[in-house]
Design a protein around this motif. Structure first.
Motif, mmCIF file in Angstrom:
data_model
loop_
_atom_site.group_PDB
_atom_site.id
_atom_site.type_symbol
_atom_site.label_atom_id
_atom_site.label_comp_id
_atom_site.label_asym_id
_atom_site.label_seq_id
_atom_site.Cartn_x
_atom_site.Cartn_y
_atom_site.Cartn_z
ATOM 1 N N ASP A 92 0.807 -1.224 0.000
ATOM 2 C CA ASP A 92 0.000 0.000 0.000
ATOM 3 C C ASP A 92 0.836 1.269 0.000
ATOM 4 O O ASP A 92 0.376 2.313 -0.462
ATOM 5 C CB ASP A 92 -0.939 0.015 1.216
ATOM 6 N N TYR A 93 2.039 1.212 0.547
ATOM 7 C CA TYR A 93 2.902 2.392 0.548
ATOM 8 C C TYR A 93 3.869 2.386 -0.635
ATOM 9 O O TYR A 93 4.801 3.186 -0.680
ATOM 10 C CB TYR A 93 3.693 2.460 1.859
ATOM 11 N N GLY A 94 3.651 1.475 -1.580
ATOM 12 C CA GLY A 94 4.505 1.376 -2.756
ATOM 13 C C GLY A 94 5.522 0.257 -2.608
ATOM 14 O O GLY A 94 5.987 -0.044 -1.501
ATOM 15 N N LEU A 95 5.865 -0.341 -3.731
ATOM 16 C CA LEU A 95 6.800 -1.470 -3.705
ATOM 17 C C LEU A 95 8.198 -1.042 -3.287
ATOM 18 O O LEU A 95 8.896 -1.767 -2.579
ATOM 19 C CB LEU A 95 6.834 -2.163 -5.065
ATOM 20 N N ALA A 96 8.611 0.142 -3.731
ATOM 21 C CA ALA A 96 9.960 0.611 -3.357
ATOM 22 C C ALA A 96 10.047 0.761 -1.840
ATOM 23 O O ALA A 96 11.046 0.376 -1.219
ATOM 24 C CB ALA A 96 10.274 1.936 -4.047
ATOM 25 N N SER A 150 -3.030 -2.945 -6.030
ATOM 26 C CA SER A 150 -2.257 -1.728 -5.763
ATOM 27 C C SER A 150 -1.017 -1.616 -6.632
ATOM 28 O O SER A 150 -0.446 -0.533 -6.764
ATOM 29 C CB SER A 150 -1.838 -1.684 -4.290
ATOM 30 N N THR A 151 -0.573 -2.713 -7.223
ATOM 31 C CA THR A 151 0.651 -2.662 -8.028
ATOM 32 C C THR A 151 0.384 -2.308 -9.487
ATOM 33 O O THR A 151 1.322 -2.240 -10.274
ATOM 34 C CB THR A 151 1.385 -4.028 -7.989
ATOM 35 N N LYS A 152 -0.885 -2.060 -9.847
ATOM 36 C CA LYS A 152 -1.198 -1.797 -11.253
ATOM 37 C C LYS A 152 -0.484 -0.559 -11.776
ATOM 38 O O LYS A 152 -0.226 -0.445 -12.970
ATOM 39 C CB LYS A 152 -2.703 -1.656 -11.438
ATOM 40 N N SER A 153 -0.181 0.381 -10.889
ATOM 41 C CA SER A 153 0.516 1.587 -11.322
ATOM 42 C C SER A 153 2.026 1.379 -11.404
ATOM 43 O O SER A 153 2.752 2.252 -11.875
ATOM 44 C CB SER A 153 0.208 2.748 -10.361
ATOM 45 N N GLU A 154 2.512 0.226 -10.957
ATOM 46 C CA GLU A 154 3.946 -0.070 -10.983
ATOM 47 C C GLU A 154 4.220 -0.922 -12.218
ATOM 48 O O GLU A 154 4.249 -2.140 -12.162
ATOM 49 C CB GLU A 154 4.366 -0.823 -9.715
ATOM 50 N N GLY A 155 4.410 -0.254 -13.348
ATOM 51 C CA GLY A 155 4.463 -0.959 -14.621
ATOM 52 C C GLY A 155 5.552 -2.003 -14.744
ATOM 53 O O GLY A 155 5.424 -2.943 -15.531
ATOM 54 N N ILE A 156 6.627 -1.872 -13.981
ATOM 55 C CA ILE A 156 7.746 -2.805 -14.137
ATOM 56 C C ILE A 156 7.563 -4.069 -13.306
ATOM 57 O O ILE A 156 8.295 -5.040 -13.450
ATOM 58 C CB ILE A 156 9.076 -2.115 -13.754
#
Length: 490
Positions: A92-96, A150-156
């Motif tokens: 939820d806070y981003g994969l990075a 939630s990862t749909k915006s993380e294209g890689i």
């Protein structure tokens, strides 16, 4: 090796920031400090104890969101699990940020099927083998694309798309890494109870999977459910209970399972000794958040409820209406799962608001035709949403909507807005949160590309939580009722 070896496995899932105990029927129930106390007591009594968490440590508490999961990792370090798998809320806070937080964890976080698309490299170790007095137990972590919206915006970043491909990956891991030294194989999943059953059906006996410990659907199983001969367990959600499995192996020759005993253990202040070190750490975090978030935002006429995400609720109506009132769109389509507490008010502190609505994403506006909107809502009301253990997306709608859905006929008996039946060629502007906008095609079964032809979607707010805080702070004595916006006929 001894002729007989006992292994105790404790498991939890979907803790969701339920760090503090709650009072139920005059008894203090749950809380990390008491759960930790129970785990530690079992570890003292039973030499070979493993504590596993099947995902979703994050989200649900102001303590978690204020420190973006870093507080949760510190508390989990004190809880000291032996192995944890990823849940959908871990991203939820981003994969990075998750990869940064993972470096702070003093316990292994495993996942077999989250990878970088360009070179197919996994982001986490896929498995963990734990040696219990000579018994080698392998845990394999599994999540699927279905719950990683939630990862749909993380294209890689990608994942194996469905349960079938996850099953294939399990086979690859078992074939490659499960040597003769592995005596018992456990899937630590975060895919939901129904998907666990589907996954179990797909597992080949040669892979030697012995147990599935699951999460995601908050299913409380007081007894294992067997599918394809494989027991499946899940411990509901929060910290009010913990699952316990006692395995006995006959080690006369090669270790062989002799006995499997399972039960759910309630976590209460009466039965579990508090871990005072963890309690002090919690107190420090709580002092910080209390000071920052204790101010009163608004008051309601009475306590309002949100008892079930799959129905119209008082709080669902209120929060949909607050966002729609005076806006530039016709209908607020509010994610029902965004509302994380079963009740709120009558006094609403900022902490209450942020724990009730913890998802501070952007607000988008899209234009749909009446035909598209009818299809969207019929997809939301599909039969899957009303099955036991369902975990589909459901929505609350702002005032003026009146939908009567027949489950037996699978059609609308009424589909109206502001007292008028919605016609196919009508046009409606909808407010929608960023998470649901990013997953529009999947969640509503209408391609976002088709909707974009009606009007270019645009962001109309950068902080849903900020909007709610501002609007609610300028109101008092609010009330809401269930008024028939959504009627589901059996």
């Amino acid at each position: 090796m001894k002729k007989e070896t006992k292994v105790t496995i404790l498991h939890s899932n979907d803790i969701h920031g339920a760090f503090l105990p709650e009072e139920k029927d005059m008894v203090q129930t749950g809380g990390l400090a008491y759960m930790s106390g129970y785990v530690n007591s079992v570890r003292k009594k039973e030499k070979n104890t493993i504590f596993a968490i099947a995902g979703d440590m994050f989200k649900g508490s102001i303590i978690d969101s204020e420190f973006k999961g870093l507080s949760t990792i510190e508390l989990m370090n004190l809880l000291n699990p032996d192995v944890v798998t990823l849940g959908n809320h871990e991203v939820d806070y981003g994969l990075a940020h998750l990869l940064f937080v993972e470096k702070c964890a003093r316990f292994p976080i495993i996942n077999a099927n989250l990878f970088i698309k360009t070179n197919h490299v996994r982001l986490f170790e896929p498995y963990e083998v734990i040696d219990c007095d000579g018994i080698k137990i392998m845990f394999i972590g599994i999540i699927t694309d279905e719950v990683l919206a939630s990862t749909k915006s993380e294209g890689i970043i990608g994942s194996f798309v469905d349960v079938n491909e996850a099953a294939h990956e399990i086979g690859v891991i078992c074939d490659t890494y499960k040597t003769t030294d592995v005596d018992y194989t456990i899937l630590l999943t975060h895919i939901g109870f129904e998907n666990d059953k589907e996954l179990a059906k797909l597992l080949r006996p040669e892979w030697g999977v012995d147990l599935i410990i699951g999460g995601h659907t908050h299913t409380l199983l007081n007894n294992p459910v067997y599918e394809n001969g494989i027991p499946i367990v899940q411990a509901g959600s929060g910290t009010g209970q913990i699952g316990r499995i006692d395995l006995t192996f006959d080690c006369t020759d090669k270790p062989e399972l002799k006995a499997f005993n399972y039960h759910m253990v309630p976590i209460t202040a009466d039965t579990c000794q508090e871990n005072r070190r963890l309690s002090r750490a919690l107190s420090d975090y709580k002092s910080h958040t209390d000071e920052k978030y204790s101010r009163v935002v608004t008051t309601f006429e009475r306590e309002l409820t949100h008892p079930d995400r799959y129905q119209e609720t008082e709080l669902g109506n209120l929060f949909a209406d607050v966002m729609q009132d005076g806006s530039s769109f016709d209908i607020m389509v509010l994610g029902s799962g965004s509302l994380r507490l079963p009740k709120l008010g009558p006094i609403v502190h900022l902490q209450d608001l942020k724990e009730f609505f913890p998802y501070d994403d952007e607000l988008y506006m899209v234009k749909v035709t009446g035909e598209q909107f009818r299809h969207m809502v019929s997809h939301i009301f599909r039969e899957e949403a009303f099955q036991e253990g369902a975990h589909t997306e459901f929505y609350q709608f702002s005032k003026g909507c009146h939908f009567v859905w027949s489950r037996s006929r699978q059609e609308f008996l009424e589909f109206s807005f502001m007292g008028r039946e919605i016609e196919d060629d009508d046009e409606l502007k909808l407010g929608i949160q960023n998470f649901h906008y990013n997953n529009f095609s999947d969640f509503f079964d209408v391609p976002i590309e088709e909707v974009s032809k009606n009007m270019r979607p645009r962001m109309i707010g950068t902080s849903c939580c900020g909007i709610y805080e501002e609007l609610l702070a300028n109101s008092s004595g609010l009330d809401a009722h269930v008024e028939g916006r959504i009627t589901i006929l059996e």
